[in-house]
Design a protein around this motif. Structure first.
Motif, PDB file in Angstrom:
ATOM      1  N   VAL A  21       4.521  -7.966  -4.418  1.00  0.00           N
ATOM      2  CA  VAL A  21       3.631  -8.150  -3.299  1.00  0.00           C
ATOM      3  C   VAL A  21       2.307  -9.248  -3.817  1.00  0.00           C
ATOM      4  N   ASP A  22       1.593  -9.688  -2.712  1.00  0.00           N
ATOM      5  CA  ASP A  22       0.494 -10.775  -3.317  1.00  0.00           C
ATOM      6  C   ASP A  22      -0.729  -9.752  -3.824  1.00  0.00           C
ATOM      7  N   GLY A  23      -0.878  -8.657  -3.057  1.00  0.00           N
ATOM      8  CA  GLY A  23      -2.179  -7.728  -3.366  1.00  0.00           C
ATOM      9  C   GLY A  23      -1.483  -6.370  -3.126  1.00  0.00           C
ATOM     10  N   VAL A  24      -2.421  -5.613  -3.779  1.00  0.00           N
ATOM     11  CA  VAL A  24      -2.328  -4.022  -3.817  1.00  0.00           C
ATOM     12  C   VAL A  24      -3.641  -3.503  -2.952  1.00  0.00           C
ATOM     13  N   MET A  25      -3.144  -2.374  -2.162  1.00  0.00           N
ATOM     14  CA  MET A  25      -4.355  -1.829  -1.422  1.00  0.00           C
ATOM     15  C   MET A  25      -4.273  -0.422  -2.032  1.00  0.00           C
ATOM     16  N   VAL A  26      -5.451   0.116  -2.170  1.00  0.00           N
ATOM     17  CA  VAL A  26      -5.645   1.368  -2.885  1.00  0.00           C
ATOM     18  C   VAL A  26      -6.596   2.441  -2.088  1.00  0.00           C
ATOM     19  N   ASN A  58       0.857  -1.060   0.113  1.00  0.00           N
ATOM     20  CA  ASN A  58      -0.033  -0.083  -0.185  1.00  0.00           C
ATOM     21  C   ASN A  58       0.913   1.244   0.115  1.00  0.00           C
ATOM     22  N   GLY A  59       0.411   2.373  -0.724  1.00  0.00           N
ATOM     23  CA  GLY A  59       1.135   3.493  -0.801  1.00  0.00           C
ATOM     24  C   GLY A  59       1.628   3.855  -2.168  1.00  0.00           C
ATOM     25  N   GLY A  60       0.875   4.683  -2.712  1.00  0.00           N
ATOM     26  CA  GLY A  60       1.130   5.193  -3.975  1.00  0.00           C
ATOM     27  C   GLY A  60       0.713   4.404  -5.164  1.00  0.00           C
ATOM     28  N   ALA A  61      -0.358   3.701  -5.076  1.00  0.00           N
ATOM     29  CA  ALA A  61      -1.077   2.880  -6.156  1.00  0.00           C
ATOM     30  C   ALA A  61      -2.119   3.954  -6.499  1.00  0.00           C
ATOM     31  N   LEU A  62      -1.842   4.779  -7.366  1.00  0.00           N
ATOM     32  CA  LEU A  62      -2.969   6.042  -7.396  1.00  0.00           C
ATOM     33  C   LEU A  62      -3.662   5.842  -8.672  1.00  0.00           C
ATOM     34  N   ASP A  63      -3.250   5.033  -9.445  1.00  0.00           N
ATOM     35  CA  ASP A  63      -3.905   4.797 -10.603  1.00  0.00           C
ATOM     36  C   ASP A  63      -3.647   3.333 -11.212  1.00  0.00           C
ATOM     37  N   ALA A  64      -4.438   2.904 -11.985  1.00  0.00           N
ATOM     38  CA  ALA A  64      -4.547   1.416 -12.440  1.00  0.00           C
ATOM     39  C   ALA A  64      -2.772   0.927 -12.864  1.00  0.00           C
ATOM     40  N   GLU A  65      -2.241   2.114 -13.575  1.00  0.00           N
ATOM     41  CA  GLU A  65      -0.868   1.659 -14.287  1.00  0.00           C
ATOM     42  C   GLU A  65       0.067   1.530 -12.960  1.00  0.00           C
ATOM     43  N   SER A  66      -0.103   2.293 -11.870  1.00  0.00           N
ATOM     44  CA  SER A  66       0.972   2.444 -10.726  1.00  0.00           C
ATOM     45  C   SER A  66       0.568   1.154  -9.944  1.00  0.00           C
ATOM     46  N   ALA A  67      -0.786   0.874  -9.965  1.00  0.00           N
ATOM     47  CA  ALA A  67      -0.994  -0.581  -9.158  1.00  0.00           C
ATOM     48  C   ALA A  67      -0.645  -1.769  -9.507  1.00  0.00           C
ATOM     49  N   ARG A  68      -0.661  -1.639 -10.961  1.00  0.00           N
ATOM     50  CA  ARG A  68       0.013  -2.738 -11.478  1.00  0.00           C
ATOM     51  C   ARG A  68       1.517  -2.900 -11.439  1.00  0.00           C
ATOM     52  N   LYS A  69       1.996  -1.788 -11.523  1.00  0.00           N
ATOM     53  CA  LYS A  69       3.441  -1.686 -11.482  1.00  0.00           C
ATOM     54  C   LYS A  69       3.867  -2.133  -9.860  1.00  0.00           C
ATOM     55  N   MET A  70       3.128  -1.659  -8.945  1.00  0.00           N
ATOM     56  CA  MET A  70       3.674  -2.277  -7.639  1.00  0.00           C
ATOM     57  C   MET A  70       3.392  -3.692  -7.623  1.00  0.00           C
ATOM     58  N   ARG A  90       3.863  -5.887  -9.974  1.00  0.00           N
ATOM     59  CA  ARG A  90       4.957  -6.534 -10.867  1.00  0.00           C
ATOM     60  C   ARG A  90       6.218  -6.258 -10.286  1.00  0.00           C
ATOM     61  N   GLU A  91       6.416  -4.891  -9.771  1.00  0.00           N
ATOM     62  CA  GLU A  91       7.820  -4.911  -9.445  1.00  0.00           C
ATOM     63  C   GLU A  91       8.412  -5.222  -7.882  1.00  0.00           C
TER      64      GLU A  91
END
Ligand SMILES: Cc1cc2nc3c(=O)[nH]c(=O)nc-3n(C[C@H](O)[C@H](O)[C@H](O)COP(=O)(O)O)c2cc1C
Length: 305
Positions: free
Chosen positions: A237-242, A219-231, A233-234
């Protein structure tokens, strides 16, 4: 891509964060219907919950059905946490609390740096207290699973109270206890002295990946779909919290779940606005949430002119 958190199977790895004065049942229903795989109530203070404070009990407004919902509690120690969880199950059996049956996860907040939390010894002040946190994690798991094995348990924390604690990697020491007791471990990749505009440090998520064997949610800085996917991938992590990205644009979850465009049309915003209002009216949501979301829908509409 399915994500399992202990007993809970989620349809994708993108979760809606707990947000005070934002994450009410209508907003969670909207994000869930757009594709968020798990949502959370805002932080519920354990001490007030145990006292059955009416305003606090109302925060467990878990009426929606589009996606599973978790309750986030704030606690200062294992004894209070035990009373909180026992109270939850006591209430769940009472008439008028049938909506507590919808709760599929418990989360604990060790991230909110408000002076009130620090004063009572809760929140990020506890991160460095490894033995106490171990006892808290164990209590959360044992008391919950004794009542209901289908409820997933986890925590949400930061990288420490301040820069020094971050550098000392105090939060990393919690990985063994998390691996033993918890179904998920959510890291907001900042320390508690950092504010909204400062950037999250995703390299810490990457480092935690090597230590955390339970589900790691970034969590932190997944502010749009592109950055959430990037988190995802890079950092692996198993999941991303927005959080803020969902206020800015709930349709982020439609894009992330592969169900459509990231930007809504004006008609879609208008439909969502009336659906939100209908849900809020049906369940007696307090006016401050309606005011917040009305203004937010208006902003989205302005931006789509
Ligand atoms: C309005 C608002 C309310 C929040 N309330 C909570 C809360 O009740 N519990 C919590 O753990 N975090 C809370 N947070 C923090 C978010 O859950 C999240 O950790 C933080 O915003 C970073 O994620 P983001 O970069 O996707 O916004 C809140 C954040 C915002 C913007």
């Amino acid at each position: 891509m399915i994500l399992s958190l202990g007993p809970l199977r989620l349809k994708n790895p993108y979760l809606l964060a707990p947000m005070e004065a934002v994450s009410d049942t209508g907003f969670r229903e909207l994000c869930g219907s757009l594709g968020a795989s798990l949502t959370f109530t805002e932080m519920v203070r354990g001490a007030s919950f145990v006292r059955e404070n009416k305003a606090t009990l109302d925060l467990v407004d878990t009426y929606e059905t589009a996606a599973p919902v978790g309750v986030q509690f704030l606690t200062k120690g294992p004894e209070e946490l035990q009373r909180t969880i026992e109270k939850f199950f006591e209430l769940r059996g009472r008439p008028g609390f049938e909506h507590f049956r919808n709760v599929k996860a418990f989360d604990l907040n060790f991230g909110c740096p408000s002076p009130e939390n620090i004063r009572i010894g809760a929140g990020p002040a506890l991160i460095k207290r490894t033995a106490k946190m171990d006892a808290i994690f164990r209590t959360l798991a044992q008391v919950t699973k004794r009542h209901d094995e289908t409820i997933a348990v986890g925590v949400k924390l930061r990288l420490g109270m301040n820069r020094l604690e971050k550098e000392r990697k105090v939060a990393y020491r919690l990985a063994p206890a998390a691996n033993e007791h918890l179904d998920f471990f959510t890291m907001h990749a900042k320390h508690a002295a950092q504010r909204g505009r400062e950037e999250a440090d995703w390299s810490a998520l990457h480092e935690l990946r090597d230590l955390v064997t339970t589900r790691l949610i970034g969590n932190g800085g997944a502010l749009d779909a592109e950055s959430a996917r990037k988190m995802l991938r890079e950092t692996k992590v198993d999941g991303v919290m927005v959080a803020r990205g969902a206020i800015r644009n709930p349709w982020i979850f439609r894009a992330l779940s592969g169900q459509g465009a990231e930007l809504p049309t004006r008609d879609e915003i208008l439909d969502a606005q009336s659906a939100y209002l209908a849900t809020a009216k049906l369940y007696g949501t307090r006016q401050k949430y309606l005011d917040f979301h009305e203004e937010n829908f208006e902003r989205m509409l302005q931006e789509r002119r």
